[in-house]
Design a protein around this motif. Structure first.
Motif: not given
Length: 165
Positions: A107-122
């Motif tokens: 949750v912490l890693i994916v949550g952070t990445l989804s905000l920092a690199v939103p293009e990874w999460f279409a």
């Protein structure tokens, strides 16, 4: 005189009975909280798993990373649920700890990445935005699970030693 002894014995039994009730009430609260925790894990396991299966079967090519992460989250919730239900059996408490710690890290890693690199999460996953699509339950649940496992550690030790402290 014998009546005095029986009265004091009854009072003694009443006092120890009250102590047992107090201890029992604490255990009952923990069991009640544990049941609610397990029920929430079960609901989240079902929701995440079925949602991810549907997404993988119907539109995997649109957001493979997000849907694969949702499937992984669903599997972790299933493992955590089974481990929490069986936590008194040998080995399962450790599995519960591992699953819940993995869940929190996810949750912490994916949550952070989804905000920092939103293009990874279409498309969002269960853990995107720290679980915003699930009202932040994926963020709060592992914390509550770890607290509950910590608080019930003494109960598990007492059961394995036969109540000897």
């Amino acid at each position: 005189m014998p009546e005095t002894r029986s009265t004091s014995s009854a009072q003694g039994a009443g006092a120890s009975g009250a102590a047992q009730e107090t201890g029992g009430a604490g255990r009952e609260r923990r069991r009640g909280a544990g049941r609610v925790l397990i029920a929430v894990y079960l609901v989240l396991a079902i929701a995440a798993t079925f949602r991810s299966v549907y997404q993988i079967l119907t539109k995997f090519d649109e957001a493979p990373v997000a849907y694969a992460l949702s499937a992984a989250a669903g599997i972790v919730y299933i493992v955590a649920t089974v481990a929490l239900v069986n936590r008194e059996r040998p080995g399962w408490r450790g599995i519960a700890w591992a699953a819940i710690l993995f869940e929190l890290a996810g949750v912490l890693i994916v949550g952070t990445l989804s905000l920092a690199v939103p293009e990874w999460f279409a498309h969002p996953s269960v853990w995107s935005g720290f679980g915003i699509g699930y009202v932040f339950i994926p963020l709060v649940l592992p914390v509550l699970g770890l607290v509950w496992l910590t608080r019930t550690r003494g109960d598990a030790a007492a059961r394995t030693t036969g109540g000897i402290s």
